[in-house]
Design an enzyme around this catalytic site. Structure first.
Site, mmCIF file in Angstrom:
data_model
loop_
_atom_site.group_PDB
_atom_site.id
_atom_site.type_symbol
_atom_site.label_atom_id
_atom_site.label_comp_id
_atom_site.label_asym_id
_atom_site.label_seq_id
_atom_site.Cartn_x
_atom_site.Cartn_y
_atom_site.Cartn_z
ATOM 1 N N ASP A 1 0.627 -1.081 0.082
ATOM 2 C CA ASP A 1 -0.015 0.015 -0.123
ATOM 3 C C ASP A 1 0.996 1.367 -0.007
ATOM 4 O O ASP A 1 0.279 2.285 0.544
ATOM 5 C CB ASP A 1 -0.887 0.146 0.945
ATOM 6 C CG ASP A 1 -1.836 -1.373 1.344
ATOM 7 O OD1 ASP A 1 -2.269 -1.772 0.486
ATOM 8 O OD2 ASP A 1 -1.576 -1.975 2.328
ATOM 9 N N HIS B 1 -4.252 -2.790 -6.092
ATOM 10 C CA HIS B 1 -3.636 -1.677 -6.429
ATOM 11 C C HIS B 1 -4.440 -0.513 -6.955
ATOM 12 O O HIS B 1 -5.308 -0.821 -8.030
ATOM 13 C CB HIS B 1 -2.694 -2.325 -7.667
ATOM 14 C CG HIS B 1 -1.511 -3.157 -7.058
ATOM 15 N ND1 HIS B 1 -0.658 -3.801 -8.003
ATOM 16 C CD2 HIS B 1 -1.031 -3.218 -6.102
ATOM 17 C CE1 HIS B 1 0.252 -4.356 -7.288
ATOM 18 N NE2 HIS B 1 0.039 -4.136 -5.994
ATOM 19 N N THR B 2 -4.401 0.677 -6.463
ATOM 20 C CA THR B 2 -5.447 1.758 -6.844
ATOM 21 C C THR B 2 -4.607 2.437 -7.671
ATOM 22 O O THR B 2 -3.471 3.213 -7.386
ATOM 23 C CB THR B 2 -5.730 2.347 -5.380
ATOM 24 O OG1 THR B 2 -6.186 1.219 -4.762
ATOM 25 C CG2 THR B 2 -6.868 3.411 -5.541
ATOM 26 N N THR C 1 -5.423 -11.952 3.778
ATOM 27 C CA THR C 1 -6.536 -11.077 3.117
ATOM 28 C C THR C 1 -7.565 -12.099 2.760
ATOM 29 O O THR C 1 -8.411 -11.818 2.183
ATOM 30 C CB THR C 1 -5.920 -10.624 1.722
ATOM 31 O OG1 THR C 1 -5.420 -11.466 1.135
ATOM 32 C CG2 THR C 1 -4.994 -9.386 2.106
ATOM 33 N N GLN D 1 2.530 -6.344 -2.929
ATOM 34 C CA GLN D 1 3.147 -6.375 -1.491
ATOM 35 C C GLN D 1 4.460 -5.412 -1.513
ATOM 36 O O GLN D 1 4.724 -4.481 -1.986
ATOM 37 C CB GLN D 1 3.127 -7.695 -1.051
ATOM 38 C CG GLN D 1 1.781 -8.327 -0.350
ATOM 39 C CD GLN D 1 1.390 -9.093 -1.871
ATOM 40 O OE1 GLN D 1 2.097 -9.748 -2.464
ATOM 41 N NE2 GLN D 1 -0.007 -9.004 -2.193
ATOM 42 N N ALA E 1 -7.515 -1.798 0.107
ATOM 43 C CA ALA E 1 -8.286 -1.826 -1.137
ATOM 44 C C ALA E 1 -8.867 -3.360 -1.480
ATOM 45 O O ALA E 1 -9.691 -3.546 -1.999
ATOM 46 C CB ALA E 1 -7.219 -1.426 -2.205
ATOM 47 N N THR F 1 -9.236 -5.619 1.466
ATOM 48 C CA THR F 1 -9.992 -6.023 2.704
ATOM 49 C C THR F 1 -10.976 -5.171 3.332
ATOM 50 O O THR F 1 -11.908 -5.485 4.049
ATOM 51 C CB THR F 1 -9.025 -6.206 3.823
ATOM 52 O OG1 THR F 1 -8.206 -5.203 3.883
ATOM 53 C CG2 THR F 1 -8.011 -7.440 3.332
ATOM 54 N N SER G 1 5.721 12.367 -5.028
ATOM 55 C CA SER G 1 4.494 12.317 -5.599
ATOM 56 C C SER G 1 3.631 13.143 -4.512
ATOM 57 O O SER G 1 3.591 12.701 -3.133
ATOM 58 C CB SER G 1 3.751 11.035 -5.918
ATOM 59 O OG SER G 1 2.407 11.101 -5.834
#
Ligand code: IMP
Length: 392
Positions: free
Chosen positions: A13, A41-42, A125, A186, A262, A264, A363
């Site tokens: 994450d 993955h967001t 998860t 991960q 994202a 769980t 970022s």
């Protein structure tokens, strides 16, 4: 242009998908080499949030870009079909640019059921990852190619949707010609060799996974480690977290940073950035460039606490120290806006000196224009990487 790998440096994450999606414009193929749908993955496209669990974070708005799911993955094919159809609806024509290596293993319903019952104590998860890898190593697993041979409904449905099944060797020439980003899932601190075993995942999180997926012939030269200026952990509270911060402070970051799993939907635990662990992850990952994400989440903070010692002369050499090390802290100057690299200069410089690794990308928001590249930073380092931390 050299191929690159993007790895997580913390407990997952870290914003790898966002980093990859941003880097993707210069590449032809985004390739996942390990793990499965435990990864969430967001990424963002024109302000819209997209969550992918299996399909690599390719930018399908680039018409030529392809996504490759490598042999080291364990795949729930029903979930893959759902994701393929969603992706196709958003980016018409994308499904035929999704290539799956038939040597990858299939997550069967029994794996998911077993995981839900047996893996709670590891904070799993519950996606069936460990039972599937156990069957794989135990020589009783099911490969995608077994289902293709049997003409199964699910592989037929995937083919009908457009998905291409091709071994990496069948793709050899195309991959040799392509510029490739390898997308880690991960993170090094969750890797079964390097993390706080057994509170780890069963897929390979480091670059060894690229070689094990039969992709040594296109191995990356640049390895980018992704991290946040704080740390999060989604383990249902079962694992250790030595730099975990007080609940009230954690709540603020959970809220501003939307720190919710994202896959769980569990709220992530939050802690201070552990530089000892970052240095260790850089070493174990063979990382030679850093990408820091979510800097904007700490906008408006006067100071940012980081762990810079486990005690005199103690180095982090094993994942088990994540359980019993005694962290010491330093307060670094905070920033009003991470978009102004002059304001984050002290923090970034300190991280670079401590880890002896360059932060090449910062970022400071979810939009592409919020990524600041080192070469474009208004940053004239007042210190260089040879200066010691004690001189700082
Ligand atoms: P599993 O891989 O689902 O068995 O989970 C093992 C451990 O890794 C648990 O603590 C999970 O919360 C953690 N984990 C697995 N995948 C991710 C991820 O993508 N992000 C963060 N943590 C993860």
């Amino acid at each position: 242009m050299d191929n690159i790998a993007v790895l997580g440096m913390q407990w997952g994450d870290e914003g790898k998908a966002r980093a990859i999606n941003w880097l993707a414009k210069d590449y032809d193929v985004v390739c996942r080499f390990g793990a499965g749908g435990n990864a969430g993955h967001t990424l963002y496209y024109k302000g819209q949030k997209i969550v992918r669990h299996l399909i690599p974070s390719a930018d399908f708005s680039i018409k030529s870009q392809k996504a490759f799911l490598g042999a080291g993955m364990v795949i729930n094919l029903e979930s893959l079909l759902k994701e393929v159809l969603e992706t196709e609806a958003m980016f018409p024509g994308s499904a035929k640019r999704i290539i799956v290596d038939p040597d990858a293993f299939v997550i069967l319903p029994k794996h998911t059921e077993e995981d839900k019952v047996n893996s709670k104590s590891f904070g799993s998860t519950g996606q069936g990852i460990t039972p599937c890898y156990v069957d794989k190593i135990g020589r009783r697993g099911t490969k995608i190619k077994d289902l293709l041979r049997d003409n199964s409904d699910i592989t037929n449905a995937l083919s009908a949707a457009g998905v291409v099944f091709a071994h990496s060797l069948e793709m050899y020439e195309e991959l040799m010609r392509s510029r490739i980003i390898f997308e880690g899932a991960q993170s090094i601190l969750l890797d079964y060799n390097f993390g706080d075993y057994p509170f780890v995942t069963s897929g390979e999180c480091g670059i060894g996974g690229i070689y094990n997926a039969g992709l040594a012939f296109v191995a990356p030269k640049k390895v980018i480690g992704v991290f946040k200026p704080y740390m999060t952990k989604v383990d249902g509270g079962v694992g250790s977290f030595i730099t975990e911060m007080p609940e009230d402070d954690a709540k603020v970051i959970q809220e501003i940073g939307q720190e919710v799993g994202a896959t769980t939907g569990r709220t992530r635990r939050v802690g201070y950035l552990d530089l000892m662990a970052l240095e260790y992850a850089i070493q174990k990952g063979g990382v030679n460039s850093l990408f820091i994400t979510k800097m904007d989440i700490l906008d408006g903070t006067k100071s940012v606490k980081v762990c810079n010692t486990y005690g005199d002369g103690v180095r982090m050499v094993s994942g088990s120290q994540l359980r019993d090390a005694k962290p010491g802290y330093l307060d670094l100057p905070g920033w009003k806006s991470a978009k102004d690299s002059l304001q984050t200069k002290s923090f970034i410089n300190y991280v670079e000196i401590f880890t002896k690794c360059q932060v090449d990308y910062i970022s400071a928001g979810v939009n592409p224009e919020d990524v600041i590249e080192k070469k474009k930073r208004r940053l004239k380092p007042s210190v260089d990487l040879f200066q010691t931390v004690s001189d700082y």
